[in-house]
Design an enzyme around this catalytic site. Structure first.
Site, PDB file in Angstrom:
ATOM      1  N   ASN A  62      56.397  55.609  36.017  1.00 33.43           N
ATOM      2  CA  ASN A  62      55.596  54.563  36.654  1.00 33.43           C
ATOM      3  C   ASN A  62      56.195  53.241  36.175  1.00 33.43           C
ATOM      4  O   ASN A  62      55.935  52.797  35.058  1.00 33.43           O
ATOM      5  CB  ASN A  62      54.130  54.706  36.239  1.00 33.43           C
ATOM      6  CG  ASN A  62      53.225  53.742  36.981  1.00 33.43           C
ATOM      7  OD1 ASN A  62      53.701  52.808  37.633  1.00 33.43           O
ATOM      8  ND2 ASN A  62      51.930  53.941  36.860  1.00 33.43           N
ATOM      9  N   GLY A  94      41.056  49.274  38.538  1.00 36.56           N
ATOM     10  CA  GLY A  94      41.037  49.168  39.996  1.00 36.56           C
ATOM     11  C   GLY A  94      40.095  50.249  40.498  1.00 36.56           C
ATOM     12  O   GLY A  94      39.970  51.296  39.853  1.00 36.56           O
ATOM     13  N   ARG A 137      56.057  57.078  40.775  1.00 44.85           N
ATOM     14  CA  ARG A 137      54.875  56.539  41.444  1.00 44.85           C
ATOM     15  C   ARG A 137      55.317  55.271  42.167  1.00 44.85           C
ATOM     16  O   ARG A 137      55.738  54.305  41.538  1.00 44.85           O
ATOM     17  CB  ARG A 137      53.803  56.204  40.417  1.00 44.85           C
ATOM     18  CG  ARG A 137      52.629  55.545  41.059  1.00 44.85           C
ATOM     19  CD  ARG A 137      51.518  55.262  40.082  1.00 44.85           C
ATOM     20  NE  ARG A 137      50.340  54.886  40.844  1.00 44.85           N
ATOM     21  CZ  ARG A 137      49.543  53.898  40.514  1.00 44.85           C
ATOM     22  NH1 ARG A 137      49.768  53.195  39.431  1.00 44.85           N
ATOM     23  NH2 ARG A 137      48.512  53.620  41.271  1.00 44.85           N
ATOM     24  N   LYS A 140      56.171  53.366  32.179  1.00 47.31           N
ATOM     25  CA  LYS A 140      55.393  54.490  31.644  1.00 47.31           C
ATOM     26  C   LYS A 140      56.096  55.774  32.016  1.00 47.31           C
ATOM     27  O   LYS A 140      56.607  55.888  33.134  1.00 47.31           O
ATOM     28  CB  LYS A 140      53.996  54.512  32.283  1.00 47.31           C
ATOM     29  CG  LYS A 140      52.956  53.758  31.496  1.00 47.31           C
ATOM     30  CD  LYS A 140      51.562  54.110  31.987  1.00 47.31           C
ATOM     31  CE  LYS A 140      50.924  52.882  32.578  1.00 47.31           C
ATOM     32  NZ  LYS A 140      49.665  53.099  33.238  1.00 47.31           N
ATOM     33  N   MET A 195      33.861  48.314  31.189  1.00 45.88           N
ATOM     34  CA  MET A 195      32.555  48.913  31.452  1.00 45.88           C
ATOM     35  C   MET A 195      31.770  49.194  30.172  1.00 45.88           C
ATOM     36  O   MET A 195      30.563  48.991  30.114  1.00 45.88           O
ATOM     37  CB  MET A 195      32.751  50.195  32.275  1.00 45.88           C
ATOM     38  CG  MET A 195      31.484  50.875  32.715  1.00 45.88           C
ATOM     39  SD  MET A 195      30.336  49.795  33.621  1.00 45.88           S
ATOM     40  CE  MET A 195      31.148  49.624  35.201  1.00 45.88           C
ATOM     41  N   GLU A 213      46.956  61.687  37.796  1.00 49.99           N
ATOM     42  CA  GLU A 213      47.963  61.279  38.775  1.00 49.99           C
ATOM     43  C   GLU A 213      49.357  61.770  38.397  1.00 49.99           C
ATOM     44  O   GLU A 213      50.144  62.143  39.273  1.00 49.99           O
ATOM     45  CB  GLU A 213      47.959  59.746  38.910  1.00 49.99           C
ATOM     46  CG  GLU A 213      46.760  59.252  39.686  1.00 49.99           C
ATOM     47  CD  GLU A 213      46.646  57.741  39.707  1.00 49.99           C
ATOM     48  OE1 GLU A 213      46.134  57.181  38.718  1.00 49.99           O
ATOM     49  OE2 GLU A 213      47.062  57.126  40.699  1.00 49.99           O
ATOM     50  N   HIS A 273      45.573  54.305  45.696  1.00 49.29           N
ATOM     51  CA  HIS A 273      45.037  55.393  44.854  1.00 49.29           C
ATOM     52  C   HIS A 273      45.105  56.746  45.556  1.00 49.29           C
ATOM     53  O   HIS A 273      44.365  57.672  45.205  1.00 49.29           O
ATOM     54  CB  HIS A 273      43.550  55.158  44.480  1.00 49.29           C
ATOM     55  CG  HIS A 273      43.295  54.051  43.516  1.00 49.29           C
ATOM     56  ND1 HIS A 273      42.138  53.304  43.552  1.00 49.29           N
ATOM     57  CD2 HIS A 273      44.019  53.567  42.476  1.00 49.29           C
ATOM     58  CE1 HIS A 273      42.158  52.410  42.588  1.00 49.29           C
ATOM     59  NE2 HIS A 273      43.289  52.536  41.923  1.00 49.29           N
ATOM     60  N   GLY A 290      34.381  56.450  36.207  1.00 48.82           N
ATOM     61  CA  GLY A 290      33.771  57.600  36.878  1.00 48.82           C
ATOM     62  C   GLY A 290      33.673  58.824  35.988  1.00 48.82           C
ATOM     63  O   GLY A 290      32.699  59.577  36.048  1.00 48.82           O
ATOM     64  N   ARG A 332      38.819  42.146  39.978  1.00 44.75           N
ATOM     65  CA  ARG A 332      39.005  41.826  41.402  1.00 44.75           C
ATOM     66  C   ARG A 332      37.663  41.733  42.108  1.00 44.75           C
ATOM     67  O   ARG A 332      36.761  42.525  41.828  1.00 44.75           O
ATOM     68  CB  ARG A 332      39.851  42.910  42.091  1.00 44.75           C
ATOM     69  CG  ARG A 332      41.288  42.917  41.642  1.00 44.75           C
ATOM     70  CD  ARG A 332      42.052  44.058  42.290  1.00 44.75           C
ATOM     71  NE  ARG A 332      42.838  44.763  41.287  1.00 44.75           N
ATOM     72  CZ  ARG A 332      43.345  45.985  41.423  1.00 44.75           C
ATOM     73  NH1 ARG A 332      43.153  46.663  42.539  1.00 44.75           N
ATOM     74  NH2 ARG A 332      44.032  46.532  40.458  1.00 44.75           N
TER      75      ARG A 332
HETATM   76  P1  AMP Z   1      41.174  53.349  34.056  1.00 43.80           P
HETATM   77  O1  AMP Z   1      41.761  52.205  34.837  1.00 43.80           O
HETATM   78  O2  AMP Z   1      41.015  54.607  34.891  1.00 43.80           O
HETATM   79  O3  AMP Z   1      41.852  53.609  32.733  1.00 43.80           O
HETATM   80  O4  AMP Z   1      39.665  52.920  33.689  1.00 43.80           O
HETATM   81  C1  AMP Z   1      39.378  51.810  32.884  1.00 43.80           C
HETATM   82  C2  AMP Z   1      37.866  51.595  32.849  1.00 43.80           C
HETATM   83  O5  AMP Z   1      37.245  52.787  32.349  1.00 43.80           O
HETATM   84  C3  AMP Z   1      37.386  50.449  31.974  1.00 43.80           C
HETATM   85  O6  AMP Z   1      36.374  49.716  32.646  1.00 43.80           O
HETATM   86  C4  AMP Z   1      36.773  51.158  30.778  1.00 43.80           C
HETATM   87  O7  AMP Z   1      35.721  50.409  30.224  1.00 43.80           O
HETATM   88  C5  AMP Z   1      36.236  52.417  31.417  1.00 43.80           C
HETATM   89  N1  AMP Z   1      36.042  53.449  30.400  1.00 43.80           N
HETATM   90  C6  AMP Z   1      36.990  54.129  29.703  1.00 43.80           C
HETATM   91  N2  AMP Z   1      36.408  54.946  28.789  1.00 43.80           N
HETATM   92  C7  AMP Z   1      35.073  54.777  28.911  1.00 43.80           C
HETATM   93  C8  AMP Z   1      33.927  55.334  28.252  1.00 43.80           C
HETATM   94  N3  AMP Z   1      34.061  56.233  27.269  1.00 43.80           N
HETATM   95  N4  AMP Z   1      32.704  54.924  28.669  1.00 43.80           N
HETATM   96  C9  AMP Z   1      32.573  54.020  29.659  1.00 43.80           C
HETATM   97  N5  AMP Z   1      33.602  53.458  30.303  1.00 43.80           N
HETATM   98  C10 AMP Z   1      34.832  53.829  29.943  1.00 43.80           C
END
Ligand code: AMP
Length: 384
Positions: free
Chosen positions: A7, A195, A74, A14, A265, A366, A163, A314, A224
């Site tokens: 990536n 994202g 990717r 990466k 989050m 992915e 995605h 999620g 965003r």
């Molecule tokens: P990603 O781009 O898929 O790596 O997702 C990043 C997002 O996932 C960020 O907003 C993080 O705060 C959230 N995230 C990762 N681990 C946790 C967790 N254990 N609880 C809540 N949110 C998480």
């Protein structure tokens, strides 16, 4: 088959070395600050060729004398041409390069990565796996913007979606968990990371998705804005903001960060639990907007048989999933609080047995999807 998954970003690379048959990751890592001086003031990593030398060193131990069989890249934008992963040759590389104006932050870096590998390992087959490809099945009524035709014919302005590798992989795993054929799966996939996008899947195919011409459209994301009235851009332009300033505002200074003071989050959920009204507002706006998309896509797929959460938020945020599912009462969806609280790397159902639509958590991967697609393309090329 050993596949190196790459990536390549503008200043980072990466990588993951995967044994496709075993499903194992042999080694993975990231080379950062490419093109910048080292943090200690040293010479740093001048370019992607130099970054690949570091990757080569890291791979050597893990390979233990075995050879890499193929490289899978990717690639963010495949435009209207690429609906499937493809074996890369010079013509394909130039075709990806011609798509640079559609993804100026991403595709040029992907092309640099492809050329650097071709220089270093000219014999190695390379495969491009496109973020947009899965959405090539969207019908025209989903991908058309209601604007004059020349915007599409001359500038390629339409909805593409992103995605896709993740949405396809997660839809397949969700179908397996529910015991239905992937080709018979109707559902809504919610990829919620920094994202975020939602995809309507009908008969295993993408029929609509929330990201559009660029990954800015749709849901509220980490930094965003997602959907806004397009007149806001015109208004800001008339107020004297430059195109770059507007771009920065909507891509890097908006979303959860603007609403709640953090793009993360975990930080927002903790703050909201302590009574921080701004953080709560960010969660309310994001979950409300997402729930509206679920309702829309339930209609788009002719009745979803599953609602599936994936990616960082999620897969991990019990609190955010609850906020979203609590807004879906009109669809007869009911959360199982205990199942929702479970932390696990396995695909699982988090709705009650009497929920009208099952709600699932399915971890995405992915790199695994790219490695498997790469192996399939290389095998077909050898056979054909
Ligand atoms: P990603 O781009 O898929 O790596 O997702 C990043 C997002 O996932 C960020 O907003 C993080 O705060 C959230 N995230 C990762 N681990 C946790 C967790 N254990 N609880 C809540 N949110 C998480």
């Amino acid at each position: 088959m050993l596949v190196l998954v790459i990536n390549s970003g503008s200043s980072s690379l990466k990588y993951q070395l995967r044994d496709v048959a075993a499903g194992d990751v042999l080694v993975q890592g990231i080379v950062e600050r490419i093109g910048f001086p080292a943090e200690d003031g040293g010479p740093g990593i001048p370019n992607h060729e130099a970054a690949l030398e570091l990757v080569d060193d890291a791979l050597r131990g893990a390979l233990a004398g075995r050879g890499i069989d193929a490289v899978g890249h990717r690639v963010v934008h495949g435009g209207e041409r690429f609906a499937e992963p493809v074996l890369i040759d010079n013509e394909i590389t130039r075709a990806i390069e011609r798509l640079n104006p559609l993804a100026p932050l991403h595709n040029p870096a992907n092309v640099v990565g492809i050329r650097a590998i071709a220089e270093k390992w000219p014999e190695l087959p390379q495969v491009a796996v496109f973020d947009t490809a899965y959405h090539r099945t969207m019908p025209e009524h989903a991908w058309r913007y209601a604007v004059p035709d020349w915007l599409y014919t001359r500038h390629g302005i339409r909805r593409y979606g992103f995605h896709g590798t993740s949405h396809e992989y997660v839809a397949g795993r969700a179908a397996a968990l529910l015991g239905v054929d992937a080709e018979a799966f109707d559902g809504v996939i919610l990829h919620l990371g920094n994202g975020a996008s939602a995809t309507a899947v009908h008969g295993g195919k993408s029929v609509d998705t929330s990201m559009g011409f660029t990954p800015l459209e749709g849901l509220v994301m980490g930094t965003r804005s997602g959907d806004i009235d397009p007149s806001i851009l015109v208004y800001l332009g008339r107020q004297g903001l430059s195109p770059d300033e507007i771009d920065d505002l909507l891509n890097r200074e908006s979303g959860l960060k603007a609403l709640g003071g953090s793009h993360d989050m975990r930080t927002l959920v903790d703050a909201a639990e302590r009574g921080d009204a701004k953080a709560q507002r960010a969660l309310d706006v994001a979950s409300y907007r997402l729930a509206k998309y679920v309702g829309a896509y339930h209609v788009a797929v002719g009745g979803a048989k599953a609602i599936v959460f994936t990616a960082g938020i999620g897969e991990n945020s019990t609190a955010f999933r609850r906020l979203v599912v609590d807004r879906l009462g009109a669809l007869g969806v009911a959360l199982d609080e205990d199942a929702n609280a479970v932390r696990s790397p396995e695909p699982r159902i988090i709705s009650r047995a009497d929920s009208a639509i099952p709600v699932l958590v399915v971890p995405t991967d992915e790199e695994r999807a790219i490695a498997e697609a790469t192996a399939a393309v290389v095998r077909a090329a050898v056979a054909g």
